[in-house]
Motif scaffolding. Structure first.
Motif, PDB file in Angstrom:
ATOM      1  N   HIS A 169       0.888  -1.154  -0.244  1.00  0.00           N
ATOM      2  CA  HIS A 169       0.026  -0.058  -0.088  1.00  0.00           C
ATOM      3  C   HIS A 169       1.028   1.356   0.008  1.00  0.00           C
ATOM      4  O   HIS A 169       1.713   1.480   0.997  1.00  0.00           O
ATOM      5  N   VAL A 171       0.101   4.959   0.810  1.00  0.00           N
ATOM      6  CA  VAL A 171      -1.093   5.800   1.083  1.00  0.00           C
ATOM      7  C   VAL A 171      -0.771   7.196   1.653  1.00  0.00           C
ATOM      8  O   VAL A 171       0.409   7.390   1.924  1.00  0.00           O
ATOM      9  N   GLN A 246      -5.857   8.463   0.401  1.00  0.00           N
ATOM     10  CA  GLN A 246      -5.695   7.645  -1.263  1.00  0.00           C
ATOM     11  C   GLN A 246      -4.804   6.550  -0.894  1.00  0.00           C
ATOM     12  O   GLN A 246      -3.616   6.644  -0.209  1.00  0.00           O
ATOM     13  N   ASP A 247      -5.294   5.548  -1.305  1.00  0.00           N
ATOM     14  CA  ASP A 247      -4.479   4.133  -1.138  1.00  0.00           C
ATOM     15  C   ASP A 247      -4.301   3.580  -2.567  1.00  0.00           C
ATOM     16  O   ASP A 247      -5.278   3.227  -3.290  1.00  0.00           O
ATOM     17  N   PHE A 249      -3.165   0.478  -4.083  1.00  0.00           N
ATOM     18  CA  PHE A 249      -3.022  -0.956  -3.456  1.00  0.00           C
ATOM     19  C   PHE A 249      -2.386  -1.840  -4.712  1.00  0.00           C
ATOM     20  O   PHE A 249      -2.937  -1.864  -5.681  1.00  0.00           O
TER      21      PHE A 249
END
Length: 731
Positions: A169, A171, A246-247, A249
Motif C-alpha cells: 500500500h 497511502v 488515497q491508497d 494498492f
C-alpha cells in the motif's frame, strides 16, 4: 459546462493524455474535466453577446487599458520521518491586482457633452461615452463591462501531505486551508447602454424585415436602455478547506487498485463592509433580504457540508500480450463561480440597475418622453432589475468514468484505444423568472412579479432614501417595482462521451511523437452563464427550459499530432557535416470540425422581456435544406433561405446550437540548431513558423437573421502565417 473549459480538457486528453482518469492520478489535486479555474473581474448581470463587430472591435477612440500585476510566493518543507514515512508541508501566497479603464478616462466627458441626464456616475475616472448597440452595425462607445474597475484579490494557503509506504500500500493523507480576500469596485453601464433595432421603423409594425436600426438611432429611440446608478463595491472574505485520503494498492505485480476519498468545504463569500441583497422564495413568490438580517446568511447562501468525492481506478497488465487495461470512476466538485457574488453588488438598496424596455415595434410613452435620459433613482419609485442566486443551491459536480486498452507496438511505440464519459449535475444556469409571455403592449404589467418586497422587519442602511410606490406595498412592507429578475440556479446538466485513439512513440532514433484522434459528442440543457460561445447566455422561453437541450461545445472530430525529429547529419567529414549536424525539427498539427451556433433574431421581437445585450429569440425553419453544394463559403456559409424571422410576438422553433460553423486546421513548425561556442557556452538558433501553410480558418458566421450580414463570415479565427527568428546564448 463551460465550452472553453471542455476544449481545454479535450486538448489535454489528445496531446498530453491528462484528460482521462488514470489510476496514478493524485486525489489531492482535485483537477476535473472542466479544466482550469480562474477568477474574472467582470461584473454585472450578463456578459452580453454582441453581433459581429462587438465589444472586441469597438470603433477607434474607445479602447480599454488593462494594468495587471501578479505576485506569488511559496515555501515548502519536506521531512523524511522514517524509511516509509515522508511529510511535505507548504505555505503559499498569491496576489493579483487589476486595474481597467477606458481611453477617454480622466480626459473626455462625452456623456456631459451629449447632455444625457441620469448617467455618467463615477467621476473623472469613469469619463467616456455611452454604449450604443445598433442592429447590423459595429457598436459605438466605451466598453460598458466593468470599466473602470479595480480589484485586489489575495489567497493565502497552507497545505500538508503525509505519504506512507506499507507493504503493498502507498497511502497518502492530505489537506489544505485557504483564505480568500477580495476587495473590488467597478462600474457596469454607468455611462448608459442603449440598444436600437429596426422595429420602430418597419412598414407594418411587424417582424417583416423592413425598417432601419440606424434610423431608430438617429431618432433617439432605443428599444431598450439601461443604466446603473451607484458605485458597486465590495470587501469579500472567504475560507475553504479540503482533505483527502488515497491508497494505491498493488494487488499483484500486474494489478493495481487506486482508491480514495476527497472532502471539500467552501464558505460563501461574506462582505465585511457593504450591504448585499438576495432573494428568498415562499410558495414561489420572491422576497428580497439583506445578508445577515432576519436570520438570513450574511454570505447570501447556505454552505454545502456534504461534498464527499469518491475515486476508484484499476489497472491490469497482461505481460505476455503486451496489453494494459485501465478503468476509473470519480466525482469532482467544480469550483464555485466567485463572480456570482459580484452580481449581488448590482442590486438595490445601494445600486440601481434600471432597465426601460419598449414594445419592439411600438415605442413606449416613457421612451418617447425621455429618449436617452433617466430620472433620479429612488428606492420604491425606480423600476430596477434584480440579480439573485439560489440560497439553497446544491453543489455543482461532475461524475466521470473512463476505460482504455494499451498495446505495445515494439519497444518504443504504444497504441491506446479508450472511452471517456462525464455527466455534469447541478450546473449553473440563468433563469429569468420575471419574463412576460410573448405579446404586444407594455411588458411591465404582464410580468409575473411587477414588484417585490423585502422580508418583514428589514432595516435599510441609514443613507438610503425610500419612498413607497403609489399603489402601496402588501402589509406595509418595503417594496419596489422590478423588471428582469435573473436567478442563477444550479439545475442544469451536461453530457460528454468521447472515444479516442492515441499513438505514442518514445524518443528513439531521433524521433518522438504523440498522435491522437477523438470522436466526441457534447450536450447540455443550458448555455453556460459566463461562456455562452455562439448563443445567448439565457433561454429563449423561460417557461420551457426543456427546449434548451442541445449541443454544447460539440467538436465532433479532432486530430492532433506533436512530433520532434532530430535530423541526422550528413555522413561526411569536414564542412558539410559541421553545417548539417545538431538540427531539430518539431511540429504541432491540429485539425478539427467546427463549433455549433444558434440562428437567432437581434432584439426582443417576442416582447417578453430580456437582459440587455442578450438576444435569445430564435429564428424559424422554412423547410429548405440548411446546406447545399454551393454553401460553406465566407460569402454564404449556409442557405439563408432555410430560416426566416418568427412572426412578431412569438418565439422561434430553431433548435439550440443546431448549425455548425467552419472547422480549423493549423500547422506550426520550429527548426532549432545548437552551436557549441566553448565548453560552457552554447548558441541556439530558432526559427518558428506559425500557421506554416498560411491556411485561412474562417470564423463563425453572422447568426442574426435580421441583420444584413446574416450567414456571412467576416473574420478569421487564426492569423496568417507568422515567422519568428530568435537566437539565445546559454552559459
Amino acid at each position: 459546462m463551460d465550452c472553453n473549459n471542455y476544449l481545454d480538457a479535450r486538448n489535454e486528453l489528445e496531446v498530453n493524455n491528462q484528460g482521462t482518469i488514470r489510476i496514478d492520478q493524485n486525489l489531492g489535486e482535485g483537477s476535473t474535466l472542466t479544466g482550469r479555474y480562474s477568477l474574472s473581474a467582470e461584473t454585472g448581470f450578463m456578459p452580453g453577446e454582441m453581433p459581429p463587430g462587438g465589444v472586441g472591435t469597438l470603433l477607434p477612440g474607445f479602447g480599454s487599458y488593462n494594468d495587471n500585476f501578479a505576485q506569488q510566493g511559496s515555501l515548502a518543507w519536506t521531512r523524511v520521518l522514517s524509511p516509509t514515512l515522508v511529510n511535505t508541508a507548504a505555505i503559499s501566497v498569491s496576489r493579483l491586482a487589476m486595474h481597467r479603464y477606458d481611453q477617454n478616462a480622466y480626459t473626455n466627458d462625452i456623456v456631459s457633452q451629449l447632455n444625457i441626464q441620469g448617467v455618467g456616475f463615477g467621476g473623472q475616472g469613469a469619463f467616456g461615452a455611452p454604449f450604443f448597440n445598433v442592429q447590423g452595425y459595429s457598436p459605438m462607445g466605451d466598453n460598458y463591462s466593468a470599466t473602470p474597475m479595480k480589484a485586489w484579490d489575495t489567497i493565502a494557503e497552507g497545505r500538508d501531505t503525509l505519504s506512507w509506504q506499507r507493504r503493498r500500500h502507498a497511502v497518502q493523507f492530505g489537506g489544505s486551508y485557504r483564505k480568500f480576500i477580495w476587495p473590488m469596485w467597478g462600474f457596469f453601464q454607468n455611462r448608459g447602454y442603449y440598444q436600437f433595432t429596426n422595429g420602430f421603423t418597419t412598414d407594418n409594425g411587424t417582424n417583416d424585415g423592413t425598417g432601419s436600426a440606424l434610423a431608430s438611432f438617429l431618432l433617439g429611440l432605443p428599444a431598450i436602455k439601461q443604466r446603473q446608478a451607484g458605485i458597486p463595491q465590495m470587501q469579500l472574505r472567504q475560507w475553504y478547506a479540503d482533505g483527502f485520503v488515497q491508497d494505491s494498492f498493488r494487488v499483484s505485480s500486474t494489478t493495481t487498485i487506486e482508491m480514495g476519498l476527497r472532502y471539500e468545504f467552501m464558505e460563501p463569500l461574506v462582505d465585511i463592509s457593504y450591504t448585499n441583497s438576495n432573494l428568498t422564495f415562499e410558495k414561489g413568490t420572491p422576497s428580497a433580504f439583506i445578508g445577515g438580517e432576519n436570520g438570513f446568511p450574511k454570505g447570501l447562501k447556505y454552505p454545502n457540508p456534504h461534498n464527499f468525492a469518491p475515486r476508484l481506478g484499476i489497472s491490469k497488465a497482461f505481460s505476455d500480450w503486451g496489453v494494459v487495461l485501465h478503468a476509473a470512476y470519480g466525482i469532482f466538485f467544480t469550483p464555485v463561480d466567485m463572480n456570482a457574488w459580484c452580481n449581488q453588488r448590482h442590486n438595490v438598496p445601494y445600486v440601481f440597475p434600471e432597465t426601460q424596455q419598449s414594445d419592439n415595434f411600438t415605442p413606449s410613452a416613457s421612451i418617447l418622453a425621455t429618449n436617452l435620459n433617466f430620472g433620479h433613482p429612488v428606492l420604491g419609485q425606480t423600476t430596477v432589475s434584480f440579480t439573485a442566486m439560489d440560497p439553497h443551491a446544491p453543489s455543482q459536480y461532475i461524475e466521470q468514468w473512463s476505460g482504455s486498452v494499451e498495446k505495445s507496438l515494439g519497444h518504443q511505440t504504444t497504441l491506446e484505444v479508450g472511452y471517456l464519459g462525464s455527466h455534469g449535475l447541478h450546473l449553473q444556469r440563468a433563469h429569468l423568472i420575471n419574463n412576460a409571455p410573448p405579446g404586444p403592449g407594455p411588458i411591465g404589467p404582464r410580468r409575473p412579479f411587477p414588484k417585490i418586497s423585502f422580508v418583514p422587519d428589514t432595516t435599510l442602511p441609514g443613507n438610503v432614501t425610500y419612498t413607497a410606490p403609489a399603489s402601496g406595498c402588501p402589509n406595509n412592507q418595503i417594496c419596489f417595482p422590478v423588471s428582469t429578475i435573473n436567478l442563477l440556479e444550479n439545475s442544469a446538466q451536461s453530457w460528454y462521451d468521447a472515444g479516442y485513439v492515441n499513438v505514442r512513440r518514445r524518443f528513439s532514433r531521433g524521433l518522438t511523437f504523440l498522435a491522437n484522434y477523438t470522436w466526441a459528442k457534447d450536450l447540455s440543457d443550458a448555455p453556460d452563464f459566463r461562456s455562452p460561445m455562439f448563443e445567448s447566455a439565457i433561454p429563449q422561453n423561460n417557461n420551457d427550459l426543456a427546449a434548451e437541450r442541445g449541443p454544447a461545445c460539440d467538436v465532433r472530430h479532432r486530430f492532433a499530432l506533436s512530433a520532434v525529429y532530430a535530423i541526422p547529419a550528413w555522413d561526411r567529414d569536414g564542412l558539410i557535416r559541421a553545417i548539417s549536424k545538431d538540427w531539430r525539427l518539431s511540429t504541432v498539427y491540429q485539425v478539427q470540425t467546427g463549433f455549433p451556433f444558434t440562428i437567432s433574431v437581434f432584439g426582443d421581437t417576442a416582447n417578453s422581456g430580456t437582459v440587455l445585450g442578450e438576444n435569445p429569440i430564435r429564428a424559424n425553419l422554412t423547410g429548405q435544406p440548411i446546406f447545399t453544394s454551393q454553401m460553406h463559403a465566407a460569402a454564404e456559409w449556409f442557405n439563408r433561405a432555410a430560416f426566416r424571422a418568427p412572426a412578431a410576438y412569438t418565439f422561434g422553433d430553431v433548435g439550440r446550437n443546431s448549425v455548425y460553423g467552419p472547422g480549423m486546421q493549423t500547422l506550426d513548425l520550429a527548426v532549432v540548431r545548437d552551436f557549441g561556442l566553448t565548453e560552457r557556452m552554447k548558441l541556439q538558433f530558432r526559427g518558428e513558423f506559425f500557421n506554416a501553410l498560411n491556411h485561412t480558418n474562417l470564423g463563425t458566421p453572422d447568426r442574426f437573421i435580421n441583420t444584413p450580414q446574416f450567414g456571412t463570415i467576416t473574420e478569421a479565427t487564426t492569423p496568417g502565417r507568422e515567422i519568428q527568428l530568435s537566437a539565445r546564448v546559454s552559459f
